[in-house]
Design a protein around this motif. Sequence first.
Motif, mmCIF file in Angstrom:
data_model
loop_
_atom_site.group_PDB
_atom_site.id
_atom_site.type_symbol
_atom_site.label_atom_id
_atom_site.label_comp_id
_atom_site.label_asym_id
_atom_site.label_seq_id
_atom_site.Cartn_x
_atom_site.Cartn_y
_atom_site.Cartn_z
ATOM 1 N N LEU A 364 2.008 -15.867 -6.428
ATOM 2 C CA LEU A 364 2.380 -14.546 -6.933
ATOM 3 C C LEU A 364 2.172 -13.477 -5.860
ATOM 4 C CD1 LEU A 364 1.458 -13.127 -10.412
ATOM 5 C CD2 LEU A 364 1.142 -11.718 -8.393
ATOM 6 N N GLU A 365 3.198 -12.659 -5.625
ATOM 7 C CA GLU A 365 3.116 -11.587 -4.638
ATOM 8 C C GLU A 365 3.503 -10.263 -5.266
ATOM 9 O OE1 GLU A 365 5.387 -12.488 -1.179
ATOM 10 O OE2 GLU A 365 4.176 -14.238 -0.629
ATOM 11 N N VAL A 366 2.894 -9.201 -4.761
ATOM 12 C CA VAL A 366 3.170 -7.860 -5.273
ATOM 13 C C VAL A 366 4.502 -7.385 -4.707
ATOM 14 C CG1 VAL A 366 2.371 -5.458 -5.276
ATOM 15 C CG2 VAL A 366 0.715 -7.333 -5.454
ATOM 16 N N PRO A 367 5.423 -6.828 -5.527
ATOM 17 C CA PRO A 367 6.681 -6.275 -5.010
ATOM 18 C C PRO A 367 6.416 -5.224 -3.927
ATOM 19 C CG PRO A 367 6.727 -6.376 -7.409
ATOM 20 C CD PRO A 367 5.336 -6.703 -7.005
ATOM 21 N N THR A 368 7.292 -5.160 -2.934
ATOM 22 C CA THR A 368 7.040 -4.266 -1.789
ATOM 23 C C THR A 368 6.931 -2.808 -2.216
ATOM 24 O OG1 THR A 368 9.431 -4.204 -1.359
ATOM 25 C CG2 THR A 368 8.113 -5.801 -0.102
ATOM 26 N N TYR A 369 7.678 -2.367 -3.237
ATOM 27 C CA TYR A 369 7.633 -0.948 -3.597
ATOM 28 C C TYR A 369 6.312 -0.540 -4.257
ATOM 29 C CZ TYR A 369 9.085 -2.308 -8.397
ATOM 30 O OH TYR A 369 9.168 -2.849 -9.655
ATOM 31 N N LEU A 370 5.515 -1.564 -4.678
ATOM 32 C CA LEU A 370 4.197 -1.270 -5.254
ATOM 33 C C LEU A 370 3.075 -1.397 -4.228
ATOM 34 C CD1 LEU A 370 4.349 -3.084 -8.728
ATOM 35 C CD2 LEU A 370 4.733 -0.658 -8.248
ATOM 36 N N ARG A 371 3.402 -1.857 -3.045
ATOM 37 C CA ARG A 371 2.356 -2.088 -2.054
ATOM 38 C C ARG A 371 1.916 -0.778 -1.392
ATOM 39 N NH1 ARG A 371 4.287 -7.696 1.025
ATOM 40 N NH2 ARG A 371 4.702 -8.870 -0.906
ATOM 41 N N THR A 375 -0.313 2.659 6.950
ATOM 42 C CA THR A 375 0.005 2.709 8.385
ATOM 43 C C THR A 375 1.514 2.711 8.588
ATOM 44 O OG1 THR A 375 0.091 0.302 8.693
ATOM 45 C CG2 THR A 375 -2.092 1.344 8.838
ATOM 46 N N LYS A 376 1.939 3.121 9.818
ATOM 47 C CA LYS A 376 3.364 3.128 10.161
ATOM 48 C C LYS A 376 3.950 1.725 10.108
ATOM 49 C CE LYS A 376 3.917 7.515 11.095
ATOM 50 N NZ LYS A 376 4.860 8.364 10.327
ATOM 51 N N LEU A 377 3.173 0.725 10.547
ATOM 52 C CA LEU A 377 3.657 -0.647 10.525
ATOM 53 C C LEU A 377 4.000 -1.063 9.103
ATOM 54 C CD1 LEU A 377 4.243 -3.397 11.784
ATOM 55 C CD2 LEU A 377 1.790 -3.934 11.570
ATOM 56 N N MET A 378 3.107 -0.753 8.164
ATOM 57 C CA MET A 378 3.362 -1.126 6.778
ATOM 58 C C MET A 378 4.572 -0.396 6.221
ATOM 59 S SD MET A 378 -0.511 -1.415 5.261
ATOM 60 C CE MET A 378 -1.597 -2.727 5.801
ATOM 61 N N GLU A 379 4.759 0.873 6.622
ATOM 62 C CA GLU A 379 5.950 1.595 6.190
ATOM 63 C C GLU A 379 7.211 0.926 6.722
ATOM 64 O OE1 GLU A 379 5.998 5.716 7.084
ATOM 65 O OE2 GLU A 379 4.125 6.161 6.020
ATOM 66 N N SER A 380 7.144 0.465 7.992
ATOM 67 C CA SER A 380 8.317 -0.179 8.595
ATOM 68 C C SER A 380 8.652 -1.495 7.918
ATOM 69 C CB SER A 380 8.079 -0.405 10.099
ATOM 70 O OG SER A 380 7.090 -1.412 10.303
ATOM 71 N N LEU A 381 7.672 -2.095 7.274
ATOM 72 C CA LEU A 381 7.901 -3.349 6.553
ATOM 73 C C LEU A 381 8.402 -3.108 5.124
ATOM 74 C CD1 LEU A 381 4.740 -5.355 7.724
ATOM 75 C CD2 LEU A 381 7.110 -5.679 8.474
ATOM 76 N N GLY A 382 8.578 -1.847 4.783
ATOM 77 C CA GLY A 382 9.127 -1.527 3.459
ATOM 78 C C GLY A 382 8.100 -1.287 2.385
#
Length: 445
Positions: A364-371, A375-382
């Motif tokens: 089970l993984e959390v949807p990207t829009y809820l993550r 950091t900028k890196l995490m933003e770049s990953l969506g």
Amino acid sequence: MDLFPQASNDEAAPLPFRMRPRKLDEYVGQQALVGPDKPLRHMVETGVVRSMILWGPPGTGKTTLAEILAAESGAHLEHLSAVMAGVKEIRAAVETARVAKGQGKSTLLFLDEIHRLNKSQQDALLPHVESGLLTLIGATTENPSFEVNSALLSRARVHVLKSLSETELIEVMQRALTDSEHGLGLRNIAVDESVLGVLARAAAGDARRALGLLEMACDFTIPEGQGERLPREALEDVIGHGASAFDKQGDQYYDLLSAIHKSVRSSRPDAALLYIARFIQGGGDPLDVVRRLAAIASEDVGNADPRALPLVMAAWDAYLRLGDYEGQRAIAHAAIHLAVAPKSNAIDKAWKQAKDFVAGQPRLEVPTYLRNAPTKLMESLGHGQGYRYAHSEPHAYPAGSDHDCWPDEIQRQRFYQPTEYGQEKRYGQLMAWRAELDAEADDGA
């Protein structure tokens, strides 16, 4: 060595010891075991005793039954306590049994507090019970299915002994008052049955305690005619506040907590108060009650009355701030509220279903829009992209299946099912309304 010590008529011996029955016909109570055509009566009549475990509260006659079975079957009796005896003592009992067998005599091993046997003790005992060299009579106040080795348990039948009724305890005390050889008969003590009833209730099903209380009470008799009389006024000093005490680690402790929980769940406030009062009077910690009430607030009341859990926590705080005497009233306040409140176990069911479901979803993984996206890196990953802030949405609700906060790769589940009771009915209406908003949003997409 006297293998079956008879009760003494020595006046220095305690009355419960002196009045111990010597024959089954003298035994009071447990008619389901010793009555006509019942298992232990049959053993006495045939002289064939089988291995058994006697499970019951203190003072119900476990030791006495073992002694009667040994005496009336002509067997040699070995008496050990699991608290005091080790492997050495068990082996000594086995050797004694071998000697007795050579003399044509069977051996009964009475093992008191059998639930305290450790593994090495059980291993030392088991083969000799299996071979029939020893007939085991275990005694325990704890549930043997939890405490006794399954191999040993399978070779012994469990007989359940019940606490004696008030009528039976009165009979036990009346016998002691009239028995001139072993009891108090020579003193010719007059006691009203109502006084014996008070002592019986204080003894709480324990014959040994009833006789002990009677003996203490008879220290306060007053002369009357050719004998003595026990006044009712003497009982208060004899009984005191310890009459209802029980073992905090025993079955009765947990049975009372169970009775409190089930009475509240069944919406029976008077029964809940009854068992809470008995629990506290018996020495139970009031905080154990309020902890159980906190669990009930979510498990059995839940959102049918959202005030329930805060009220219990307030009662908990009040008890700690007010002290025991005043604080008990706050606990009673919370218990009555929970018992009268509408009931729902929807939260309990939803939580169990969620745990079971997640146990089968290791990826089970959390949807990207809820993550989170610190950091900028995490933003770049969506991370966080597409998240809709609820307070900026109409009705403060981000409608539509594209924002249902559910993982894309897992089929949507419904855990929480509101009931029609209390406030939870309103919760169900709100959820249904939001489902309609979702459908409208999906249709317009």
